[in-house]
Design a protein around this motif. Sequence first.
Motif, mmCIF file in Angstrom:
data_model
loop_
_atom_site.group_PDB
_atom_site.id
_atom_site.type_symbol
_atom_site.label_atom_id
_atom_site.label_comp_id
_atom_site.label_asym_id
_atom_site.label_seq_id
_atom_site.Cartn_x
_atom_site.Cartn_y
_atom_site.Cartn_z
ATOM 1 N N PRO A 68 -8.054 -28.977 9.993
ATOM 2 C CA PRO A 68 -8.797 -29.739 8.978
ATOM 3 C C PRO A 68 -8.896 -29.043 7.623
ATOM 4 C CG PRO A 68 -9.897 -29.945 11.072
ATOM 5 C CD PRO A 68 -8.797 -28.930 11.265
ATOM 6 N N PHE A 69 -8.760 -27.719 7.596
ATOM 7 C CA PHE A 69 -8.771 -27.024 6.305
ATOM 8 C C PHE A 69 -7.575 -27.415 5.447
ATOM 9 C CE2 PHE A 69 -11.521 -23.358 8.009
ATOM 10 C CZ PHE A 69 -12.669 -23.916 7.468
ATOM 11 N N LEU A 70 -6.500 -27.893 6.071
ATOM 12 C CA LEU A 70 -5.342 -28.328 5.300
ATOM 13 C C LEU A 70 -5.675 -29.528 4.418
ATOM 14 C CD1 LEU A 70 -2.467 -27.939 7.923
ATOM 15 C CD2 LEU A 70 -3.020 -26.428 6.000
ATOM 16 N N PHE A 71 -6.567 -30.396 4.890
ATOM 17 C CA PHE A 71 -6.982 -31.543 4.092
ATOM 18 C C PHE A 71 -7.814 -31.092 2.888
ATOM 19 C CE2 PHE A 71 -6.309 -33.258 8.376
ATOM 20 C CZ PHE A 71 -5.343 -34.201 8.081
ATOM 21 N N VAL A 72 -8.665 -30.103 3.110
ATOM 22 C CA VAL A 72 -9.442 -29.532 2.006
ATOM 23 C C VAL A 72 -8.490 -28.897 1.003
ATOM 24 C CG1 VAL A 72 -11.196 -27.820 1.383
ATOM 25 C CG2 VAL A 72 -11.455 -29.170 3.479
ATOM 26 N N SER A 73 -7.486 -28.202 1.509
ATOM 27 C CA SER A 73 -6.504 -27.558 0.646
ATOM 28 C C SER A 73 -5.754 -28.588 -0.194
ATOM 29 C CB SER A 73 -5.522 -26.748 1.489
ATOM 30 O OG SER A 73 -4.580 -26.125 0.659
#
Length: 155
Positions: free
Chosen positions: A119-124
Amino acid sequence: MWNSKKSAMLSIVVCAVVAVVLLTLILFGPMIFEKYLVSYRGFAPNGQALQKLQTVFAWCFYPSAAFAGVILYSLIKLLFNIRKEEIFIPENVKIFRTVSWCCFIIAFITLIGGIFYMPFLFVSAAGWFVGVLLRVLKNVMQSAVAIKQENDLMI
């Protein structure tokens, strides 16, 4: 009647509320993240996988929160400049530059965290997009400042 000064004041209040939320997350973020993983994602309490994700969360969230604080401070400065009707000034260009770089740094941090927690990839991705958008706005503002300075010399 609604005007730009009222709108700027509303934005200042929203930034202050977001700052309070950010401070709350700094204090309680790990606990909230743990409850989320245990309650909704099925992680075992005190399990090794949970501890690893909590470490990834801490390594991504706390540096990002520092840059988010810089962003909020910068946005409040920008909004106060707008309230004073100081819009096309070099300081505002610096603010846009600062905020865009903070977005890129947060995007990079969460990109690395995304290796361990997807999910951090979406924030990125959101951080990269906002950073690029702000760079474009910074360039527009910088051109407007140059035009204003040129016009001020003609008068």
